[in-house]
Design a protein around this motif. Structure first.
Motif, PDB file in Angstrom:
ATOM      1  N   PHE A 106       0.819  -1.210   0.000  1.00 22.08           N
ATOM      2  CA  PHE A 106       0.000   0.000   0.000  1.00 22.08           C
ATOM      3  C   PHE A 106       0.859   1.269   0.000  1.00 22.08           C
ATOM      4  CE2 PHE A 106       0.633  -1.748   4.206  1.00 22.08           C
ATOM      5  CZ  PHE A 106       1.118  -0.679   4.942  1.00 22.08           C
ATOM      6  N   TYR A 107       0.217   2.400   0.077  1.00 22.77           N
ATOM      7  CA  TYR A 107       0.782   3.757   0.107  1.00 22.77           C
ATOM      8  C   TYR A 107       1.270   4.175  -1.273  1.00 22.77           C
ATOM      9  CZ  TYR A 107       3.104   8.017   1.558  1.00 22.77           C
ATOM     10  OH  TYR A 107       3.469   9.332   1.680  1.00 22.77           O
ATOM     11  N   TYR A 108       2.313   3.528  -1.781  1.00 20.57           N
ATOM     12  CA  TYR A 108       2.747   3.798  -3.143  1.00 20.57           C
ATOM     13  C   TYR A 108       1.759   3.131  -4.103  1.00 20.57           C
ATOM     14  CZ  TYR A 108       7.058   4.902  -0.675  1.00 20.57           C
ATOM     15  OH  TYR A 108       7.965   5.428   0.200  1.00 20.57           O
ATOM     16  N   LYS A 109       1.574   3.738  -5.261  1.00 22.64           N
ATOM     17  CA  LYS A 109       0.584   3.207  -6.198  1.00 22.64           C
ATOM     18  C   LYS A 109       1.235   2.114  -7.052  1.00 22.64           C
ATOM     19  CE  LYS A 109      -2.329   7.320  -6.314  1.00 22.64           C
ATOM     20  NZ  LYS A 109      -3.394   6.695  -5.541  1.00 22.64           N
ATOM     21  N   PHE A 110       1.358   0.925  -6.451  1.00 25.91           N
ATOM     22  CA  PHE A 110       1.956  -0.200  -7.144  1.00 25.91           C
ATOM     23  C   PHE A 110       1.030  -0.691  -8.258  1.00 25.91           C
ATOM     24  CE2 PHE A 110       3.576  -0.408  -2.751  1.00 25.91           C
ATOM     25  CZ  PHE A 110       4.947  -0.350  -3.004  1.00 25.91           C
ATOM     26  N   ASP A 111       1.627  -1.041  -9.406  1.00 26.46           N
ATOM     27  CA  ASP A 111       0.793  -1.651 -10.443  1.00 26.46           C
ATOM     28  C   ASP A 111       0.651  -3.144 -10.150  1.00 26.46           C
ATOM     29  OD1 ASP A 111       3.035  -3.080 -11.502  1.00 26.46           O
ATOM     30  OD2 ASP A 111       3.461  -1.513 -12.965  1.00 26.46           O
ATOM     31  N   PHE A 112      -0.203  -3.816 -10.942  1.00 22.76           N
ATOM     32  CA  PHE A 112      -0.519  -5.199 -10.605  1.00 22.76           C
ATOM     33  C   PHE A 112       0.699  -6.110 -10.706  1.00 22.76           C
ATOM     34  CE2 PHE A 112      -1.783  -9.525 -11.854  1.00 22.76           C
ATOM     35  CZ  PHE A 112      -2.368  -9.897 -10.651  1.00 22.76           C
ATOM     36  N   GLU A 113       1.574  -5.871 -11.665  1.00 15.21           N
ATOM     37  CA  GLU A 113       2.764  -6.719 -11.777  1.00 15.21           C
ATOM     38  C   GLU A 113       3.622  -6.619 -10.515  1.00 15.21           C
ATOM     39  OE1 GLU A 113       3.458  -9.054 -14.044  1.00 15.21           O
ATOM     40  OE2 GLU A 113       1.424  -8.571 -14.726  1.00 15.21           O
ATOM     41  N   GLU A 114       3.657  -5.445  -9.928  1.00 17.19           N
ATOM     42  CA  GLU A 114       4.404  -5.269  -8.678  1.00 17.19           C
ATOM     43  C   GLU A 114       3.711  -5.992  -7.528  1.00 17.19           C
ATOM     44  OE1 GLU A 114       6.469  -0.908  -9.456  1.00 17.19           O
ATOM     45  OE2 GLU A 114       4.324  -1.002  -9.002  1.00 17.19           O
ATOM     46  N   VAL A 115       2.390  -5.918  -7.491  1.00 12.99           N
ATOM     47  CA  VAL A 115       1.625  -6.635  -6.461  1.00 12.99           C
ATOM     48  C   VAL A 115       1.833  -8.143  -6.609  1.00 12.99           C
ATOM     49  CG1 VAL A 115      -0.700  -7.175  -5.637  1.00 12.99           C
ATOM     50  CG2 VAL A 115      -0.105  -4.813  -6.232  1.00 12.99           C
ATOM     51  N   LYS A 116       1.778  -8.625  -7.837  1.00 10.50           N
ATOM     52  CA  LYS A 116       1.959 -10.050  -8.100  1.00 10.50           C
ATOM     53  C   LYS A 116       3.353 -10.515  -7.688  1.00 10.50           C
ATOM     54  CE  LYS A 116       1.636 -13.399 -11.903  1.00 10.50           C
ATOM     55  NZ  LYS A 116       1.325 -13.552 -13.360  1.00 10.50           N
ATOM     56  N   ASP A 117       4.373  -9.719  -8.008  1.00  7.66           N
ATOM     57  CA  ASP A 117       5.742 -10.075  -7.632  1.00  7.66           C
ATOM     58  C   ASP A 117       5.908 -10.102  -6.122  1.00  7.66           C
ATOM     59  OD1 ASP A 117       8.657 -10.454  -8.361  1.00  7.66           O
ATOM     60  OD2 ASP A 117       8.797  -8.623  -7.167  1.00  7.66           O
ATOM     61  N   TYR A 118       5.245  -9.178  -5.443  1.00  4.18           N
ATOM     62  CA  TYR A 118       5.282  -9.115  -3.972  1.00  4.18           C
ATOM     63  C   TYR A 118       4.781 -10.426  -3.369  1.00  4.18           C
ATOM     64  CZ  TYR A 118       3.017  -7.582   0.504  1.00  4.18           C
ATOM     65  OH  TYR A 118       2.547  -7.453   1.797  1.00  4.18           O
ATOM     66  N   TYR A 119       3.619 -10.888  -3.815  1.00  5.31           N
ATOM     67  CA  TYR A 119       3.070 -12.133  -3.268  1.00  5.31           C
ATOM     68  C   TYR A 119       3.933 -13.343  -3.614  1.00  5.31           C
ATOM     69  CZ  TYR A 119      -1.202 -10.045  -1.489  1.00  5.31           C
ATOM     70  OH  TYR A 119      -2.102  -9.307  -0.753  1.00  5.31           O
ATOM     71  N   ASN A 120       4.375 -13.418  -4.859  1.00  6.49           N
ATOM     72  CA  ASN A 120       5.181 -14.571  -5.256  1.00  6.49           C
ATOM     73  C   ASN A 120       6.522 -14.587  -4.534  1.00  6.49           C
ATOM     74  OD1 ASN A 120       3.259 -15.679  -7.003  1.00  6.49           O
ATOM     75  ND2 ASN A 120       3.990 -14.485  -8.756  1.00  6.49           N
ATOM     76  N   THR A 121       7.104 -13.415  -4.322  1.00  7.66           N
ATOM     77  CA  THR A 121       8.379 -13.344  -3.607  1.00  7.66           C
ATOM     78  C   THR A 121       8.238 -13.856  -2.186  1.00  7.66           C
ATOM     79  OG1 THR A 121       9.167 -11.458  -4.928  1.00  7.66           O
ATOM     80  CG2 THR A 121      10.209 -11.805  -2.775  1.00  7.66           C
ATOM     81  N   ILE A 122       7.174 -13.443  -1.505  1.00 10.71           N
ATOM     82  CA  ILE A 122       6.970 -13.876  -0.113  1.00 10.71           C
ATOM     83  C   ILE A 122       6.727 -15.374  -0.045  1.00 10.71           C
ATOM     84  CG2 ILE A 122       5.506 -13.679   1.940  1.00 10.71           C
ATOM     85  CD1 ILE A 122       4.863 -10.785   1.029  1.00 10.71           C
ATOM     86  N   ILE A 123       5.752 -15.861  -0.793  1.00 15.47           N
ATOM     87  CA  ILE A 123       5.340 -17.255  -0.592  1.00 15.47           C
ATOM     88  C   ILE A 123       6.340 -18.241  -1.188  1.00 15.47           C
ATOM     89  CG2 ILE A 123       3.897 -17.494  -2.662  1.00 15.47           C
ATOM     90  CD1 ILE A 123       3.380 -18.900   0.944  1.00 15.47           C
ATOM     91  N   ASN A 124       7.071 -17.842  -2.224  1.00 13.34           N
ATOM     92  CA  ASN A 124       8.061 -18.750  -2.799  1.00 13.34           C
ATOM     93  C   ASN A 124       9.325 -18.853  -1.957  1.00 13.34           C
ATOM     94  OD1 ASN A 124       6.360 -19.370  -4.936  1.00 13.34           O
ATOM     95  ND2 ASN A 124       7.267 -17.860  -6.309  1.00 13.34           N
ATOM     96  N   SER A 125       9.403 -18.037  -0.899  1.00  9.75           N
ATOM     97  CA  SER A 125      10.566 -18.082  -0.010  1.00  9.75           C
ATOM     98  C   SER A 125      10.404 -19.120   1.101  1.00  9.75           C
ATOM     99  CB  SER A 125      10.808 -16.703   0.621  1.00  9.75           C
ATOM    100  OG  SER A 125       9.811 -16.400   1.591  1.00  9.75           O
ATOM    101  N   VAL A 126       9.201 -19.709   1.214  1.00 14.76           N
ATOM    102  CA  VAL A 126       8.925 -20.627   2.327  1.00 14.76           C
ATOM    103  C   VAL A 126       8.124 -21.831   1.852  1.00 14.76           C
ATOM    104  CG1 VAL A 126       8.977 -18.857   4.139  1.00 14.76           C
ATOM    105  CG2 VAL A 126       6.839 -19.309   2.920  1.00 14.76           C
ATOM    106  N   ASP A 127       8.113 -22.846   2.680  1.00 15.71           N
ATOM    107  CA  ASP A 127       7.274 -24.020   2.432  1.00 15.71           C
ATOM    108  C   ASP A 127       5.978 -23.844   3.215  1.00 15.71           C
ATOM    109  OD1 ASP A 127       6.231 -26.479   1.795  1.00 15.71           O
ATOM    110  OD2 ASP A 127       7.497 -27.604   3.196  1.00 15.71           O
ATOM    111  N   ASN A 128       5.102 -23.020   2.661  1.00 13.82           N
ATOM    112  CA  ASN A 128       3.840 -22.713   3.325  1.00 13.82           C
ATOM    113  C   ASN A 128       2.858 -22.256   2.266  1.00 13.82           C
ATOM    114  OD1 ASN A 128       1.941 -22.203   5.384  1.00 13.82           O
ATOM    115  ND2 ASN A 128       3.484 -21.340   6.744  1.00 13.82           N
ATOM    116  N   THR A 129       1.668 -21.845   2.697  1.00 11.60           N
ATOM    117  CA  THR A 129       0.649 -21.350   1.783  1.00 11.60           C
ATOM    118  C   THR A 129       0.323 -19.895   2.106  1.00 11.60           C
ATOM    119  OG1 THR A 129      -1.091 -22.202   3.249  1.00 11.60           O
ATOM    120  CG2 THR A 129      -0.373 -23.617   1.422  1.00 11.60           C
ATOM    121  N   MET A 130      -0.343 -19.230   1.170  1.00  5.93           N
ATOM    122  CA  MET A 130      -0.623 -17.800   1.301  1.00  5.93           C
ATOM    123  C   MET A 130      -2.098 -17.503   1.081  1.00  5.93           C
ATOM    124  SD  MET A 130       0.176 -14.541   1.581  1.00  5.93           S
ATOM    125  CE  MET A 130       1.971 -14.534   1.576  1.00  5.93           C
TER     126      MET A 130
END
Length: 290
Positions: A106-130
């Motif tokens: 939030f706060y900065y106006k991230f575009d969808f590709e940035e939002v998508k990269d954010y989620y993939n970066t977090i969840i692909n770093s661990v053996d868990n679900t999001m």
């Protein structure tokens, strides 16, 4: 991972430190009294965005220690600092949290590709679900059905906490992704979401109103809509009183009448005046039983 999840509060002392005894009591109250199916930890209701990374870790640790495996635990790890989000994701996963969640950046106006990269970066770093935490009114991030679909292409992204009044989009999501978990995030709209066959709900007021939330959800599943509507009406009477008096502060004061040392809210949230405390106590007397 279905059912009623409390967006867990955190107890803080007057200096803004974690009040461990109070936090453990909050966990116990939700499990033993409200009998919820799970806890959503370090979300907005836990004042997550007002505390340090180390405090977030300590809260994850205390809640897991107190709850054990009695209920499902979801760790909200979202942060503007993606390195912090990844660090928290790893920490909560190592503790044994059943799933992760992250608010959209939030706060900065991230575009969808940035939002998508954010989620993939977090969840692909661990053996868990999001579980995506979508709350456009506070983040300014609105996602379309197609964009949710792109996020769901990552099999580790298993659902969404849908905190928005767009029931058309909610119905479309339910229809398009029957295998994904969809949680209602607006307590005052639980019945409306339940009739669209959501998998559960995650709510702030469940800290004091979990039993009614469960009744609404289960009655809707059984098709007993009129009975559910009556309970939603009482729930919304309570929510109206809480919102008018100060959301998190009022819930904490109500919990104190139930013997829970819920503490105070961290600055810059203000403390309740004596008159507002009395309002909170009156709400508890009217809507809660020990």
């Amino acid at each position: 991972m279905k059912g009623i999840f409390t967006a867990l509060m955190c107890a803080f002392d007057e200096q803004g430190n974690i009040h461990e005894k109070g936090l453990r009591q909050l966990v116990r109250h939700n499990i033993d009294v409200s009998k919820v199916d799970g806890l959503y930890v370090n979300g907005s209701t836990g004042e997550n965005f007002l505390i340090s990374t180390e405090d977030k870790k300590r809260i994850f640790e205390i809640v897991k220690d107190e709850a054990g495996d009695q209920v499902k635990l979801i760790a909200q790890v979202g942060a503007l600092n993606i390195d912090e989000a990844v660090e928290l994701a790893k920490y909560a996963t190592d503790l044994g949290y059943d799933s992760l969640s992250a608010v959209t950046p939030f706060y900065y106006k991230f575009d969808f590709e940035e939002v998508k990269d954010y989620y993939n970066t977090i969840i692909n770093s661990v053996d868990n679900t999001m579980i995506i935490y979508s709350i456009p009114a506070l983040t300014g991030v609105n996602m379309s059905l197609e964009q949710f679909g792109e996020l769901f292409e990552n099999e580790k992204i298993i659902g969404v906490k849908f905190t928005a009044p767009d029931f058309y989009l909610l119905e479309r999501l339910r229809h398009a992704y029957p295998e994904k978990l969809i949680y209602s995030g607006f307590d005052e709209m639980l019945l409306s979401a339940a009739v669209l066959n959501v998998d559960g709900a995650i709510g702030s007021t469940f800290n004091v109103n979990g039993a009614r939330a469960r009744s609404i959800f289960e009655l809707a599943q059984e098709g007993k809509i009129e009975e559910a509507r009556e309970i939603q009406k009482v729930t919304n009477d309570l929510i109206s009183g809480i919102l008018a008096n100060g959301l998190y502060q009022t819930i904490k004061e109500m919990l104190k009448t139930q013997g829970v040392e819920a503490g105070v809210c961290r600055k810059p949230m203000k403390q309740l005046s004596a008159d507002n405390v009395k309002v909170a106590q009156d709400l508890a007397a009217t809507f809660l039983t020990k």
